[in-house]
Design an enzyme around this catalytic site. Structure first.
Site, PDB file in Angstrom:
ATOM      1  N   HIS A  12      -3.746  -4.743  -0.442  1.00  0.00           N
ATOM      2  CA  HIS A  12      -3.360  -5.339   0.836  1.00  0.00           C
ATOM      3  C   HIS A  12      -3.433  -6.865   0.730  1.00  0.00           C
ATOM      4  O   HIS A  12      -4.516  -7.438   0.869  1.00  0.00           O
ATOM      5  CB  HIS A  12      -4.296  -4.868   1.954  1.00  0.00           C
ATOM      6  CG  HIS A  12      -4.075  -3.458   2.373  1.00  0.00           C
ATOM      7  ND1 HIS A  12      -3.152  -3.102   3.339  1.00  0.00           N
ATOM      8  CD2 HIS A  12      -4.658  -2.306   1.953  1.00  0.00           C
ATOM      9  CE1 HIS A  12      -3.183  -1.795   3.497  1.00  0.00           C
ATOM     10  NE2 HIS A  12      -4.073  -1.287   2.670  1.00  0.00           N
TER      11      HIS A  12
ATOM     12  N   CYS B 227       0.834  -1.199   0.000  1.00  0.00           N
ATOM     13  CA  CYS B 227       0.000   0.000   0.000  1.00  0.00           C
ATOM     14  C   CYS B 227       0.875   1.258   0.000  1.00  0.00           C
ATOM     15  O   CYS B 227       1.628   1.473  -0.943  1.00  0.00           O
ATOM     16  CB  CYS B 227      -0.988  -0.033   1.169  1.00  0.00           C
ATOM     17  SG  CYS B 227      -2.344   1.166   1.000  1.00  0.00           S
TER      18      CYS B 227
ATOM     19  N   GLU C 217      -2.525  -8.998   2.871  1.00  0.00           N
ATOM     20  CA  GLU C 217      -2.903  -9.544   4.181  1.00  0.00           C
ATOM     21  C   GLU C 217      -4.409  -9.446   4.426  1.00  0.00           C
ATOM     22  O   GLU C 217      -4.918 -10.030   5.391  1.00  0.00           O
ATOM     23  CB  GLU C 217      -2.123  -8.839   5.293  1.00  0.00           C
ATOM     24  CG  GLU C 217      -2.594  -7.457   5.683  1.00  0.00           C
ATOM     25  CD  GLU C 217      -2.193  -6.331   4.740  1.00  0.00           C
ATOM     26  OE1 GLU C 217      -2.479  -5.172   5.059  1.00  0.00           O
ATOM     27  OE2 GLU C 217      -1.603  -6.621   3.666  1.00  0.00           O
TER      28      GLU C 217
END
Length: 202
Positions: free
Chosen positions: A182, A80, A184
């Protein structure tokens, strides 16, 4: 056993990145210490917020130089805002220097759609990258951003998405990688990407 250093410079979703890597079986250390970065097998640079503030924090801690020094020695992944910091400069609010590890600048997304861009979007892969091994074209990942990297070297763009126009979703320059999205927070696809990154130095 080695570890992946997750850079703590006061700007970032450190815990969720660490949790995802640990879930995949990779040892991590959240750290703001240059020595830890040097000893690590790989480095992840997360980030949430504005480019100028983050760049100033990196410079203020001296971590900008430490990251540059290690970037050619081991895999580095920016996530990001962390990806945006890899570029030569950012134009959010005011022009500000980045880490200059990938070519180009970070600019406001040119789109007729609402900003920030928040949500799931599909990836296309204009250039091959080991970061996306086993990830099918058209896979969806999660974005939250209003600015994106505009590459000065098209060969460094390894993933794009569309949000009323082409948006750089991932870059690679040698062992330096960046994801605007992202991983994750991107389910099984994101975990595969992090697994690929974690396996680069094994």
């Amino acid at each position: 056993m080695g570890y992946t250093a997750i850079v703590d410079y006061g700007v970032g979703n450190l815990k969720s990145v660490a949790n995802a890597m640990n879930y995949l079986g990779f040892s991590t250390r959240v750290t703001g210490d240059a020595g830890e970065l040097e000893r690590a097998d790989a480095i992840i640079l997360p980030g949430v917020g504005a480019f100028p503030d983050a760049a100033e924090r990196l410079r203020g801690t001296g971590l900008d130089g430490a990251i540059r020094a290690q970037a050619g020695k081991k895999p580095l992944l920016g996530i990001c805002l962390g990806m945006q910091l890899l570029f030569e400069r950012g134009e959010e609010g005011r022009t500000c220097e980045g880490l200059s590890l990938v070519s180009g600048s970070v600019r406001r997304i040119e789109t007729p759609y609402k900003l920030p861009h928040i949500g799931w979007n599909a990836l296309t892969f204009p250039n091959p990258s080991p970061l996306f091994a086993g990830v099918e074209e058209g896979s969806y990942v999660y974005f939250v951003h209003s600015y994106c990297g505009v590459s000065g070297a098209p060969g460094q763009v390894v993933a794009r998405t569309d949000y009323g126009g082409a948006v750089t979703a991932a870059v690679q320059n040698g062992g330096v990688y960046g994801c605007q999205f992202h991983p994750e927070k991107s389910g099984e696809v994101g975990l595969q990407i992090l697994k690929n990154f974690g396996g680069l130095n094994r």
